[in-house]
Scaffold this motif. Structure first.
Motif, PDB file in Angstrom:
ATOM      1  N   GLN A 129       0.765 -19.511  -8.270  1.00  9.52           N
ATOM      2  CA  GLN A 129       0.091 -18.235  -8.475  1.00  9.52           C
ATOM      3  C   GLN A 129      -1.407 -18.352  -8.717  1.00  9.52           C
ATOM      4  O   GLN A 129      -2.107 -17.352  -8.700  1.00  9.52           O
ATOM      5  N   LEU A 169      -1.561  -6.139   0.705  1.00  9.54           N
ATOM      6  CA  LEU A 169      -1.303  -6.526  -0.682  1.00  9.54           C
ATOM      7  C   LEU A 169      -2.477  -7.295  -1.285  1.00  9.54           C
ATOM      8  O   LEU A 169      -2.694  -7.261  -2.502  1.00  9.54           O
ATOM      9  N   LEU A 170      -3.236  -7.998  -0.439  1.00  9.27           N
ATOM     10  CA  LEU A 170      -4.359  -8.802  -0.923  1.00  9.27           C
ATOM     11  C   LEU A 170      -5.701  -8.137  -0.650  1.00  9.27           C
ATOM     12  O   LEU A 170      -6.735  -8.807  -0.621  1.00  9.27           O
ATOM     13  N   ALA A 189       2.081 -13.179  -0.480  1.00  8.87           N
ATOM     14  CA  ALA A 189       1.089 -12.204  -0.937  1.00  8.87           C
ATOM     15  C   ALA A 189       1.423 -11.679  -2.328  1.00  8.87           C
ATOM     16  O   ALA A 189       0.528 -11.429  -3.142  1.00  8.87           O
ATOM     17  N   ARG A 190       2.704 -11.519  -2.614  1.00  9.05           N
ATOM     18  CA  ARG A 190       3.100 -11.043  -3.939  1.00  9.05           C
ATOM     19  C   ARG A 190       2.838 -12.091  -5.015  1.00  9.05           C
ATOM     20  O   ARG A 190       2.367 -11.776  -6.105  1.00  9.05           O
ATOM     21  N   TRP A 206      -1.459 -13.794  -5.679  1.00  9.88           N
ATOM     22  CA  TRP A 206      -2.219 -12.542  -5.633  1.00  9.88           C
ATOM     23  C   TRP A 206      -3.718 -12.756  -5.804  1.00  9.88           C
ATOM     24  O   TRP A 206      -4.495 -11.802  -5.703  1.00  9.88           O
TER      25      TRP A 206
END
Length: 711
Positions: free
Chosen positions: A349, A399-400, A371-372, A375
């Motif tokens: 992450q 998402l980014l 992407a989740r 982040w």
């Protein structure tokens, strides 16, 4: 009386000048007044010498604060720096070296073209406090004893902390004996770059173990090696674990198979699996990652299958909390999410940069999970992944959106130019650096990307994609704000129309890539650049630099139907000032071609037609080559077309040229810096009788420097 900057105390002005690093800015400031000129000379810490090596005696003794000195671009490029042929006045290499030390007494970082050991034998004693050294050599290694290239600097410079051999051709067996012989100097090394581009085999397993055993304090280690188990000395688990055991302080580790260093693009039809598996198990990967707790940047491009790597990458995410940059080549199962649960690389992450190359089973759901989980990503690159589509990349981009500023998409069969740009619509106004492949199939045939110049979002596709995402509980209802509730059509008008022009929900919209400053393109030989604006890059108001790589075998291509490749298309970008046009991987007939075929001079005319319409300040040009005779030379049509680029100030030609062809370039009024660089291996050892030689280079430079230049 008004107060000016000249009224500031000298101490404050000196600090101001010391904070300015851009060379062109410093040069401009030094022209303001004599005081600024003196301050520039007194505070300049980095200097790259250009011009002919025979004129070294003309170097002024005013840059006393220079600590970073680059001698690798002196001309004639690639010839011995310190020899009797380099100077008509000083024939003693020791005298020349002494002159350099007097001119630059504070040097701690040196870059030099070291064609023979005599260069370092003369230079090393001049700066015993040298800490950073980069060697350059594209010529073949001379017949010398093992380690002769490195012994002088290891003996004379015990404080050396950084050695860069990424552009230096040598034998891998040259280095380990020197490291073992000079243990104190080797132990002081913290940065070692052995990612040499001209290697064919790279470092063997036992050589890597010797290197890391001799250099226990390394923080940066980059090595070119071979992971193919069919080769003797291939890199496997033993070598990897020796790195972790001997160098626990590593913050940067690059291990790349020599096959990955090739500049050629991969085959998009490749399934992604190599013929052999790397001899690296998940358990040993976990042990490697656990032994590198301080790692911040990790590159493992092995070119052989590393299967079921997801669980090992989860350990990487938990054990290496400082990891910011990760590049994986031929790692499979990097992310296989089930439902809404994250796994594999998605659990790293803290990543800010991620590159995934030739991962055979990476799909759209894997991209969404990445992407989740990751982040914080600012840079994302995907190469040779056959199962991903514009939908997955589009969701990742959405998402980014708040962080992503650099994207590279290459050799992915479902992501041609149209699909790639379509997928990046959520971040089109944020991207600063971009690479795509110029594959126009959908433009010509109306494939997935739609018509040329029109991007349609299908309601059924969008609804299905959103429902899948909602089912996985990936995001809330506002994540797809970049798509209208109604169907939109994106039509491209003139450059000035980069704005929303409609008064209702179905108006026309031209995407403006307003922050894009660097664009990199791959294109196959014989294809045209002209569709580029139509697929989505119509409006790039701040684009400053472009790199174009043309690749392919001209001998397998018919004559192009058009006269020009399409460089004039780039004239629509008003701030474009730097270009790298790399045709070095374009192969053809250097001299005579069979009936019905074009030789390389006609291909060069095709590539360079229209360049006169661009307002370029800097151009790096790699001519096409005939590999059968190791010739990469500027042709007559190319010289004539380059001579028409009236705004050029800097021109690097990465190859050879005839002297009378180079004289054409004197027509360019503001041209100040010209280099002929044979920076490909092996560089021509003996130039042909009519090619550029030492005397030819000298005559051209005398003519170039003898012209009046307005600024």
């Amino acid at each position: 009386m008004a107060t000016t900057i000249n009224d500031l105390p000298d101490a404050i002005l000196t600090n101001i000048f010391a904070l300015i690093s851009d060379t062109r800015t410093r040069n401009s400031l030094s022209l303001v007044c004599h005081k600024f000129l003196q301050l520039d000379k007194a505070t300049r810490t980095s200097l790259t010498l250009r011009g002919n090596a025979r004129d070294l005696f003309m170097i002024p003794h005013c840059f006393r604060s220079v600590t970073r000195l680059d001698l690798s671009l002196l001309s004639p490029w690639g010839h011995a720096l310190l020899s009797s042929s380099s100077s008509s006045l000083f024939y003693d290499p020791q005298l020349l070296a002494h002159h350099l030390r007097r001119a630059f007494p504070s040097v701690t970082s040196l870059t030099v073209y070291s064609r023979s050991p005599s260069v370092l034998q003369a230079l090393s004693p001049q700066w015993p406090g040298l800490r950073h050294l980069k060697l350059v050599r594209w010529h073949q290694r001379p017949p010398i004893p093992l380690g002769s290239d490195f012994s002088p600097v290891f003996e004379q410079c015990p404080s050396l902390t950084s050695l860069d051999l990424s552009e230096f051709y040598y034998w891998t067996e040259d280095l380990p004996p020197v490291l073992q012989a000079y243990t104190a100097t080797a132990a002081s090394l913290t940065k070692l770059n052995l990612l040499t581009k001209s290697f064919t085999e790279g470092f063997k397993s036992h050589e890597i173990q010797q290197v890391v055993a001799a250099c226990p304090n390394l923080r940066h280690l980059l090595i070119a090696c071979v992971f193919d188990p069919r080769y003797i000395g291939f890199v496997g688990e033993e070598a990897l674990l020796s790195i972790a055991r001997n160098c626990p302080k590593l913050a940067l580790l690059h291990l790349a198979d020599t096959a990955s260093l090739a500049t050629t693009r991969g085959d998009p039809n490749d399934e992604g699996y190599s013929s052999e598996d790397a001899k690296i198990s998940r358990a040993k990967l976990v042990e490697l990652f656990s032994g590198l707790p301080l790692i911040e940047e990790l590159v493992l491009d092995v070119c052989k299958n590393v299967r079921d790597s997801g669980s090992a990458l989860e350990v990487l995410g938990s054990k290496c909390g400082k990891l910011k940059v990760l590049k994986l080549g031929h790692f499979h199962s990097v992310c296989l999410p089930i439902g809404s649960q994250l796994d594999g690389v998605a659990l790293c992450q803290g990543l800010e940069s991620l590159s995934i190359k030739n991962s055979a089973d990476l799909d759209d759901m894997g991209l969404i999970a990445i992407a989740r989980g990751c982040w914080k990503l600012k840079k994302f690159e995907v190469v040779g992944c056959k199962r991903i589509t514009w939908k997955g990349v589009g969701t990742l981009a959405s998402l980014l959106r708040k962080t992503l500023v650099e994207v590279g998409i290459s050799a992915c069969i479902n992501l041609n130019a149209t699909a790639s740009l379509r997928a990046l619509e959520p971040v089109h106004d944020r991207i600063q650096r971009l690479h795509i492949d110029c594959v126009w199939k959908s433009v010509e045939e109306g494939g997935e990307g739609g018509e040329a110049g029109v991007c349609d979002f299908d309601h059924n596709e969008l609804g299905e994609f959103q429902n899948a995402a909602y089912a996985m509980d990936l995001f809330g209802g506002n994540e797809f704000e970049w798509l209208s509730n109604k169907k939109k059509r994106c039509k491209y008008s003139t450059e000035a129309d980069c704005s929303y022009m409609g008064s209702n929900g179905n108006g026309f919209w031209c995407k403006s890539w307003e922050r894009l400053r660097y664009l990199s393109l791959w294109i196959g030989v014989g294809d045209l650049l002209t569709p580029l604006p139509a697929v989505g890059l119509q409006c790039c108001p701040n684009l400053e630099e472009i790199q174009i790589r043309v690749e392919g075998d001209c001998r397998e291509r018919p004559k192009p139907s058009e006269r020009a490749f399409g460089l004039s298309t780039l004239a629509r970008y008003p701030r474009l000032s730097k270009m790298q046009l790399d045709c070095g991987d374009t192969i053809g007939f250097a001299l005579t071609a069979p009936s019905g075929q074009m030789d390389l001079s006609l291909w060069e005319r095709f590539f360079l037609n229209g360049i006169v319409n661009l307002s370029l300040d800097e151009l790096d040009y790699w001519p096409p080559q005939d590999r059968d005779v190791n010739q990469r030379s500027l042709s007559l049509p190319a010289a004539g077309l380059l001579a028409e680029c009236g705004t050029l100030r800097k021109l690097f030609i990465h190859g050879t040229a005839h002297e009378h062809f180079m004289m054409f370039l004197l027509r360019i009024p503001n041209l100040r810096d010209v280099q002929l660089r044979e920076d490909y291996y092996p560089a021509p050892e003996n130039d042909m009788s009519t090619e550029m030689r030492v005397d030819s280079t000298s005559r051209f430079e005398d003519a170039l420097n003898g012209r009046p230049i307005l600024d």
